[in-house]
Design a protein around this motif. Sequence first.
Motif, PDB file in Angstrom:
ATOM      1  N   ALA A 190       0.828  -1.205   0.000  1.00 21.00           N
ATOM      2  CA  ALA A 190       0.000   0.000   0.000  1.00 21.00           C
ATOM      3  C   ALA A 190       0.863   1.255   0.000  1.00 21.00           C
ATOM      4  N   ALA A 191       1.886   1.282   0.844  1.00 22.05           N
ATOM      5  CA  ALA A 191       2.765   2.448   0.910  1.00 22.05           C
ATOM      6  C   ALA A 191       3.618   2.555  -0.356  1.00 22.05           C
ATOM      7  N   TYR A 192       4.052   1.437  -0.880  1.00 19.82           N
ATOM      8  CA  TYR A 192       4.861   1.415  -2.098  1.00 19.82           C
ATOM      9  C   TYR A 192       4.124   2.088  -3.256  1.00 19.82           C
ATOM     10  N   GLY A 193       2.814   1.968  -3.261  1.00 18.44           N
ATOM     11  CA  GLY A 193       2.020   2.578  -4.326  1.00 18.44           C
ATOM     12  C   GLY A 193       2.270   4.067  -4.467  1.00 18.44           C
ATOM     13  N   GLY A 194       2.468   4.758  -3.352  1.00 15.97           N
ATOM     14  CA  GLY A 194       2.744   6.194  -3.413  1.00 15.97           C
ATOM     15  C   GLY A 194       4.046   6.502  -4.120  1.00 15.97           C
ATOM     16  N   VAL A 195       5.063   5.746  -3.816  1.00 17.18           N
ATOM     17  CA  VAL A 195       6.361   5.945  -4.464  1.00 17.18           C
ATOM     18  C   VAL A 195       6.274   5.533  -5.928  1.00 17.18           C
ATOM     19  N   TYR A 196       5.550   4.458  -6.212  1.00 22.98           N
ATOM     20  CA  TYR A 196       5.397   4.007  -7.593  1.00 22.98           C
ATOM     21  C   TYR A 196       4.758   5.097  -8.451  1.00 22.98           C
ATOM     22  N   VAL A 197       3.697   5.722  -7.948  1.00 17.71           N
ATOM     23  CA  VAL A 197       3.015   6.776  -8.707  1.00 17.71           C
ATOM     24  C   VAL A 197       3.982   7.909  -9.037  1.00 17.71           C
ATOM     25  N   CYS A 198       4.756   8.350  -8.052  1.00 18.94           N
ATOM     26  CA  CYS A 198       5.712   9.440  -8.278  1.00 18.94           C
ATOM     27  C   CYS A 198       6.814   9.024  -9.255  1.00 18.94           C
ATOM     28  N   THR A 199       7.290   7.803  -9.125  1.00 22.52           N
ATOM     29  CA  THR A 199       8.329   7.307 -10.022  1.00 22.52           C
ATOM     30  C   THR A 199       7.795   7.185 -11.446  1.00 22.52           C
ATOM     31  N   ALA A 200       6.564   6.730 -11.594  1.00 23.11           N
ATOM     32  CA  ALA A 200       5.957   6.607 -12.919  1.00 23.11           C
ATOM     33  C   ALA A 200       5.803   7.979 -13.575  1.00 23.11           C
ATOM     34  N   LEU A 201       5.437   8.989 -12.799  1.00 26.20           N
ATOM     35  CA  LEU A 201       5.323  10.334 -13.357  1.00 26.20           C
ATOM     36  C   LEU A 201       6.694  10.894 -13.747  1.00 26.20           C
ATOM     37  N   LEU A 202       7.698  10.598 -12.951  1.00 22.80           N
ATOM     38  CA  LEU A 202       9.050  11.019 -13.289  1.00 22.80           C
ATOM     39  C   LEU A 202       9.515  10.311 -14.571  1.00 22.80           C
ATOM     40  N   TRP A 203       9.189   9.035 -14.693  1.00 25.01           N
ATOM     41  CA  TRP A 203       9.509   8.272 -15.906  1.00 25.01           C
ATOM     42  C   TRP A 203       8.811   8.893 -17.119  1.00 25.01           C
ATOM     43  N   LEU A 204       7.536   9.219 -16.952  1.00 22.20           N
ATOM     44  CA  LEU A 204       6.762   9.842 -18.026  1.00 22.20           C
ATOM     45  C   LEU A 204       7.451  11.118 -18.508  1.00 22.20           C
ATOM     46  N   TRP A 205       7.963  11.885 -17.569  1.00 19.28           N
ATOM     47  CA  TRP A 205       8.603  13.150 -17.892  1.00 19.28           C
ATOM     48  C   TRP A 205       9.964  12.938 -18.546  1.00 19.28           C
ATOM     49  N   ARG A 206      10.821  12.115 -17.903  1.00 19.53           N
ATOM     50  CA  ARG A 206      12.204  11.987 -18.351  1.00 19.53           C
ATOM     51  C   ARG A 206      12.366  11.052 -19.546  1.00 19.53           C
ATOM     52  N   VAL A 207      11.595   9.981 -19.618  1.00 21.91           N
ATOM     53  CA  VAL A 207      11.758   9.002 -20.696  1.00 21.91           C
ATOM     54  C   VAL A 207      10.815   9.298 -21.861  1.00 21.91           C
ATOM     55  N   ASP A 208       9.551   9.589 -21.545  1.00 13.69           N
ATOM     56  CA  ASP A 208       8.575   9.838 -22.602  1.00 13.69           C
ATOM     57  C   ASP A 208       8.502  11.310 -23.007  1.00 13.69           C
ATOM     58  N   GLY A 209       9.143  12.189 -22.245  1.00 13.67           N
ATOM     59  CA  GLY A 209       9.173  13.603 -22.596  1.00 13.67           C
ATOM     60  C   GLY A 209       7.888  14.362 -22.324  1.00 13.67           C
ATOM     61  N   VAL A 210       7.039  13.830 -21.450  1.00 15.41           N
ATOM     62  CA  VAL A 210       5.775  14.483 -21.117  1.00 15.41           C
ATOM     63  C   VAL A 210       5.885  15.054 -19.701  1.00 15.41           C
ATOM     64  N   PRO A 211       5.967  16.382 -19.580  1.00 19.12           N
ATOM     65  CA  PRO A 211       6.095  16.941 -18.232  1.00 19.12           C
ATOM     66  C   PRO A 211       4.803  16.760 -17.432  1.00 19.12           C
ATOM     67  N   PRO A 212       4.930  16.555 -16.130  1.00 18.93           N
ATOM     68  CA  PRO A 212       3.723  16.391 -15.313  1.00 18.93           C
ATOM     69  C   PRO A 212       2.950  17.704 -15.207  1.00 18.93           C
ATOM     70  N   SER A 213       1.642  17.577 -15.186  1.00 22.95           N
ATOM     71  CA  SER A 213       0.791  18.755 -14.990  1.00 22.95           C
ATOM     72  C   SER A 213       0.709  19.065 -13.497  1.00 22.95           C
ATOM     73  N   ARG A 214       0.120  20.172 -13.173  1.00 19.55           N
ATOM     74  CA  ARG A 214      -0.046  20.489 -11.745  1.00 19.55           C
ATOM     75  C   ARG A 214      -0.957  19.471 -11.078  1.00 19.55           C
ATOM     76  N   TRP A 215      -1.891  18.900 -11.832  1.00 15.52           N
ATOM     77  CA  TRP A 215      -2.777  17.874 -11.273  1.00 15.52           C
ATOM     78  C   TRP A 215      -2.014  16.585 -11.018  1.00 15.52           C
ATOM     79  N   ASP A 216      -1.085  16.265 -11.925  1.00 18.95           N
ATOM     80  CA  ASP A 216      -0.213  15.114 -11.696  1.00 18.95           C
ATOM     81  C   ASP A 216       0.588  15.312 -10.409  1.00 18.95           C
ATOM     82  N   LEU A 217       1.148  16.503 -10.259  1.00 15.65           N
ATOM     83  CA  LEU A 217       1.963  16.799  -9.076  1.00 15.65           C
ATOM     84  C   LEU A 217       1.127  16.774  -7.798  1.00 15.65           C
TER      85      LEU A 217
END
Length: 110
Positions: free
Chosen positions: A61-88
């Motif tokens: 359950a706690a890991y899910g929080g870190v996973y979400v943040c890591t996935a958004l960082l991946w989206l930004w750095r690997v896929d080139g899609v910056p997170p929106s304020r809603w993502d943040l």
Amino acid sequence: MIKTTALFLVTALAEIVGCYLPWLWLRQQGSPWLLLPAAACLALFAWLLTLHPTASGRVYAAYGGVYVCTALLWLWRVDGVPPSRWDLLGAGLCLLGMVVIMAGPRTGAA
């Protein structure tokens, strides 16, 4: 808490890479050889989950929080899609949930 968070981060990266490589193979016509490191990453992910210090349900359950943040960082750095304020905002709420789960008292009752 820092050691646990670092372990969560490495676990999340192993899971994301293990899922991203088959995605490259299936959706981007990547080489089928991508499946070998993908399988290794997913095996690493499963092994890393066993290293977490507390009961598995709470850890997942706690890991899910870190996973979400890591996935958004991946989206930004690997896929080139910056997170929106809603993502943040969502990521911040997930991390807050992680802290509540991991730092909360360990009693039998709620």
